[in-house]
Each structure stands twice: as structure tokens, then as C-alpha cells.
Design a protein around this motif. Structure first.
Motif, PDB file in Angstrom:
ATOM      1  N   PHE A 169     -10.880 -29.072 -19.956  1.00  0.00           N
ATOM      2  CA  PHE A 169     -10.136 -28.660 -21.147  1.00  0.00           C
ATOM      3  C   PHE A 169      -9.676 -29.864 -21.968  1.00  0.00           C
ATOM      4  N   GLY A 170      -9.324 -30.955 -21.277  1.00  0.00           N
ATOM      5  CA  GLY A 170      -8.942 -32.180 -21.992  1.00  0.00           C
ATOM      6  C   GLY A 170     -10.095 -32.718 -22.820  1.00  0.00           C
ATOM      7  N   GLY A 171     -11.278 -32.742 -22.237  1.00  0.00           N
ATOM      8  CA  GLY A 171     -12.463 -33.183 -22.978  1.00  0.00           C
ATOM      9  C   GLY A 171     -12.753 -32.279 -24.156  1.00  0.00           C
TER      10      GLY A 171
ATOM     11  N   LEU B 156      -8.457 -27.172  -9.952  1.00  0.00           N
ATOM     12  CA  LEU B 156      -7.545 -27.101 -11.102  1.00  0.00           C
ATOM     13  C   LEU B 156      -7.541 -28.411 -11.887  1.00  0.00           C
ATOM     14  N   ILE B 157      -7.590 -29.527 -11.173  1.00  0.00           N
ATOM     15  CA  ILE B 157      -7.629 -30.832 -11.856  1.00  0.00           C
ATOM     16  C   ILE B 157      -8.908 -30.958 -12.674  1.00  0.00           C
ATOM     17  N   TRP B 158     -10.050 -30.542 -12.110  1.00  0.00           N
ATOM     18  CA  TRP B 158     -11.312 -30.625 -12.840  1.00  0.00           C
ATOM     19  C   TRP B 158     -11.322 -29.686 -14.045  1.00  0.00           C
ATOM     20  N   ILE B 159     -10.701 -28.539 -13.911  1.00  0.00           N
ATOM     21  CA  ILE B 159     -10.598 -27.620 -15.058  1.00  0.00           C
ATOM     22  C   ILE B 159      -9.741 -28.262 -16.151  1.00  0.00           C
ATOM     23  N   ALA B 160      -8.653 -28.916 -15.754  1.00  0.00           N
ATOM     24  CA  ALA B 160      -7.810 -29.614 -16.728  1.00  0.00           C
ATOM     25  C   ALA B 160      -8.585 -30.734 -17.417  1.00  0.00           C
TER      26      ALA B 160
ATOM     27  N   THR C 232     -19.147 -35.018 -20.402  1.00  0.00           N
ATOM     28  CA  THR C 232     -20.319 -35.409 -19.618  1.00  0.00           C
ATOM     29  C   THR C 232     -19.941 -35.584 -18.150  1.00  0.00           C
ATOM     30  N   VAL C 233     -18.823 -36.247 -17.900  1.00  0.00           N
ATOM     31  CA  VAL C 233     -18.351 -36.410 -16.520  1.00  0.00           C
ATOM     32  C   VAL C 233     -18.086 -35.035 -15.901  1.00  0.00           C
TER      33      VAL C 233
END
Length: 96
Positions: A16-18, A9-13, A57-58
Motif C-alpha cells: 500500500f505504501g508503494g 501485514l507488514i508486506w501488505i503495508a 517491484t520489491v
């Protein structure tokens, strides 16, 4: 949520932030053009491009997606180059 753990969930956030940062470049460019009543590419466009491009990219590296990673990383080279040209041009204009 969707059977995902907190790390996912953190990586999905982050993704979406990027994407949000990347989208803002179009909002800034559109708004600047509307105000000027002509097409304008403000310097903020390139900063949002770099911010969004770095985060995406990250995210792409984390996802182990070589196509997404290459596409975003190549864009970063172009965004940094355009900022360099922008500031180099301002230096020339001031020297004239």
C-alpha cells in the motif's frame, strides 16, 4: 486481522505504501498542471514514479508474481530514462 500474521501485514503495508507513492505522481502532476493552466509533467512526477515503482517491484517479487514484477520493473527503466533526459536537457540549455 483477516487471519494474517504480522509478516503478511507488514508486506501488505509495504504494498500500500508503494501504491501511495505511485498515486502521488498523479496528484503532483495534476496540481502542477492546475497551477500552470496547462499540462505540465514536473520532475517530481518521475521521482514519485521511481519510488513507487521500486517499492511495488520489491512487493511483486515478494509475492512471486512475474506479471506484476515485469510490469513494474519495465516501468522503472522508463522512469530513470526520463529523468536522465530531463537532466541532460537542462545541461544542454545551460550550455547554450
Amino acid at each position: 486481522m483477516f487471519g494474517l500474521d504480522w509478516e503478511s501485514l507488514i508486506w501488505i503495508a509495504i504494498g500500500f505504501g508503494g501504491q501511495g507513492l505511485f498515486m502521488m505522481r498523479f496528484v503532483v502532476q495534476w496540481w502542477s498542471s492546475e497551477k500552470a493552466k496547462q499540462v505540465v509533467v514536473p520532475v517530481a512526477f518521475w521521482y514519485f514514479s521511481i519510488g513507487g515503482g521500486l517499492v511495488l517491484t520489491v512487493y511483486a517479487i515478494h509475492r512471486n508474481d512475474p506479471v506484476f514484477t515485469f510490469g513494474q520493473a519495465l516501468g522503472l527503466v522508463i522512469y530513470f530514462r526520463n529523468l536522465h533526459l530531463h537532466y541532460k536537457g537542462k545541461g544542454r540549455a545551460a550550455a547554450s
